[in-house]
Design a protein around this motif. Sequence first.
Motif, PDB file in Angstrom:
ATOM      1  N   GLY A 215       0.994  -1.331   0.151  1.00 30.94           N
ATOM      2  CA  GLY A 215       0.184  -0.081  -0.049  1.00 30.94           C
ATOM      3  C   GLY A 215       1.051   1.158   0.194  1.00 30.94           C
ATOM      4  N   ARG A 216       2.073   1.142   0.833  1.00 29.24           N
ATOM      5  CA  ARG A 216       2.769   2.411   0.826  1.00 29.24           C
ATOM      6  C   ARG A 216       3.191   2.795  -0.757  1.00 29.24           C
ATOM      7  NH1 ARG A 216       8.178   1.617   3.731  1.00 29.24           N
ATOM      8  NH2 ARG A 216       8.840   3.583   2.823  1.00 29.24           N
ATOM      9  N   PHE A 217       3.304   1.931  -1.606  1.00 28.63           N
ATOM     10  CA  PHE A 217       3.629   2.472  -3.260  1.00 28.63           C
ATOM     11  C   PHE A 217       2.638   3.150  -3.748  1.00 28.63           C
ATOM     12  CE2 PHE A 217       6.297  -1.562  -2.755  1.00 28.63           C
ATOM     13  CZ  PHE A 217       7.412  -0.917  -3.068  1.00 28.63           C
ATOM     14  N   LEU A 218       1.435   2.924  -3.115  1.00 26.61           N
ATOM     15  CA  LEU A 218       0.195   3.686  -3.747  1.00 26.61           C
ATOM     16  C   LEU A 218      -0.311   5.050  -3.036  1.00 26.61           C
ATOM     17  CD1 LEU A 218      -0.749   0.322  -4.411  1.00 26.61           C
ATOM     18  CD2 LEU A 218      -1.364   1.909  -6.204  1.00 26.61           C
ATOM     19  N   GLU A 219       0.653   5.546  -1.758  1.00 31.32           N
ATOM     20  CA  GLU A 219       0.423   6.386  -1.179  1.00 31.32           C
ATOM     21  C   GLU A 219       0.124   7.739  -2.013  1.00 31.32           C
ATOM     22  OE1 GLU A 219       3.095   6.952   2.210  1.00 31.32           O
ATOM     23  OE2 GLU A 219       2.102   5.127   3.367  1.00 31.32           O
ATOM     24  N   GLY A 220      -0.706   8.455  -1.578  1.00 34.24           N
ATOM     25  CA  GLY A 220      -1.069  10.038  -2.369  1.00 34.24           C
ATOM     26  C   GLY A 220      -1.675   9.487  -3.477  1.00 34.24           C
ATOM     27  N   LEU A 221      -2.096   8.392  -4.058  1.00 30.18           N
ATOM     28  CA  LEU A 221      -2.875   8.037  -5.198  1.00 30.18           C
ATOM     29  C   LEU A 221      -4.440   7.871  -4.881  1.00 30.18           C
ATOM     30  CD1 LEU A 221      -0.298   5.903  -7.202  1.00 30.18           C
ATOM     31  CD2 LEU A 221      -0.476   8.478  -7.209  1.00 30.18           C
ATOM     32  N   GLU A 222      -5.084   8.311  -5.670  1.00 29.15           N
ATOM     33  CA  GLU A 222      -6.559   7.599  -5.408  1.00 29.15           C
ATOM     34  C   GLU A 222      -6.804   6.563  -6.076  1.00 29.15           C
ATOM     35  OE1 GLU A 222      -9.623  10.891  -6.857  1.00 29.15           O
ATOM     36  OE2 GLU A 222     -10.081   9.144  -8.355  1.00 29.15           O
ATOM     37  N   LEU A 223      -7.132   5.554  -5.246  1.00 29.83           N
ATOM     38  CA  LEU A 223      -7.248   4.126  -5.535  1.00 29.83           C
ATOM     39  C   LEU A 223      -8.540   3.912  -6.334  1.00 29.83           C
ATOM     40  CD1 LEU A 223      -6.121   1.837  -2.534  1.00 29.83           C
ATOM     41  CD2 LEU A 223      -4.962   2.549  -4.468  1.00 29.83           C
ATOM     42  N   LEU A 224      -8.397   3.203  -7.604  1.00 31.33           N
ATOM     43  CA  LEU A 224      -9.788   2.828  -8.204  1.00 31.33           C
ATOM     44  C   LEU A 224     -10.163   1.724  -7.586  1.00 31.33           C
ATOM     45  CD1 LEU A 224      -8.861   2.802 -12.006  1.00 31.33           C
ATOM     46  CD2 LEU A 224      -9.446   4.688 -10.472  1.00 31.33           C
ATOM     47  N   GLU A 225     -11.611   1.656  -7.511  1.00 30.47           N
ATOM     48  CA  GLU A 225     -12.512   0.484  -7.157  1.00 30.47           C
ATOM     49  C   GLU A 225     -11.972  -1.000  -7.496  1.00 30.47           C
ATOM     50  OE1 GLU A 225     -14.391   0.096  -4.476  1.00 30.47           O
ATOM     51  OE2 GLU A 225     -14.001   2.038  -3.941  1.00 30.47           O
ATOM     52  N   PRO A 226     -11.758  -1.923  -6.824  1.00 27.63           N
ATOM     53  CA  PRO A 226     -12.001  -2.112  -5.444  1.00 27.63           C
ATOM     54  C   PRO A 226     -10.894  -2.085  -4.492  1.00 27.63           C
ATOM     55  CG  PRO A 226     -11.488  -4.260  -6.553  1.00 27.63           C
ATOM     56  CD  PRO A 226     -11.282  -3.216  -7.705  1.00 27.63           C
ATOM     57  N   GLY A 227      -9.912  -1.080  -5.036  1.00 31.53           N
ATOM     58  CA  GLY A 227      -8.747  -1.067  -4.009  1.00 31.53           C
ATOM     59  C   GLY A 227      -7.630  -1.853  -3.990  1.00 31.53           C
ATOM     60  N   ILE A 228      -7.071  -2.323  -3.002  1.00 33.38           N
ATOM     61  CA  ILE A 228      -5.930  -3.450  -3.133  1.00 33.38           C
ATOM     62  C   ILE A 228      -6.655  -4.715  -2.752  1.00 33.38           C
ATOM     63  CG2 ILE A 228      -4.031  -4.188  -1.721  1.00 33.38           C
ATOM     64  CD1 ILE A 228      -3.378  -1.196  -0.855  1.00 33.38           C
TER      65      ILE A 228
END
Length: 261
Positions: A215-228
């Motif tokens: 998850g840290r790699f994606l910090e600051g980004l808006e996650l598309l559904e369904p997330g991680i």
Amino acid sequence: MDTSVAHPARRYDYWLGGKDNFAADRESGDAIAAAFPAIRTAVVENRAFMRRVVRVLAEQYDIRQFLDIGTGIPTSPNVHEVAQGTAPDARVVYVDNDPIVLAHARALLTSSPQGATAYVDADLRDPARILADPALRATVDLGKPVALILVAVVHFLPDEDRPYEIVRTLLDALAPGSFLVMSHATTDGLAPELAAQIQSGRHGPGKLRNRAEFGRFLEGLELLEPGIVSVSDWRAQDELDPRPGFNEVAVWGAVGRKTSG
Ligand SMILES: C[S@@+](CC[C@H](N)C(=O)[O-])C[C@H]1O[C@@H](n2cnc3c(N)ncnc32)[C@H](O)[C@@H]1O
């Protein structure tokens, strides 16, 4: 090219049923498969995740530029075939550091006439070199959104290689509206002995990361559904049921959108 040592691209090709692998790759692949019999399910699901995401980004988010780092030995359909299936004008830059992938690059350069593809022989650990590459610059416009694809590659970078900084450097160079598409093998759900074996370095350098580390790699980004989620569950409504369980795949997947500069 040293064929006496297992290489990730050739081992992955072996698991996918390809022919571009040598005895050392098969031995390493079999050793991992003996400890984690679901590995072939995992690689097939990882590849299917990549294809679904590329299609969704081209169809629903109008993405026309893709930067695929850690491409692997071509396995059709590759990113440009999926993207250009929806958007013939899609432009794709492939990057890998393995000479065998370079040797097969011709299969990646079969662009539609309206689009373009390029191959860059470079290492993810040198993101500045990738971003400055003339073939990349001639193929994609970094002033416009790009989907950065890091699928099943960052787990080959141990923490000493500073993978978080590398991903940040790449994202910083991309325009708002760009995406990070990422998958990463994990220890989550794996038997501790297997995780230890994989982490031992016996199968080459790298690091399996847990959900929080991914998850840290994606910090600051808006996650598309369904997330991680497990790569097998990312917008997989059109795939065959039942979906494999998490511990048959053990690969996290997610897509994040860069919303600001
Ligand atoms: C497991 S394959 C994944 C292929 C493809 N992305 C997919 O998911 O189907 C990993 C690929 O990453 C490449 N790779 C590993 N370390 C790399 C690095 N430091 N720089 C560039 N490519 C790398 C390997 O050569 C291999 O082709």
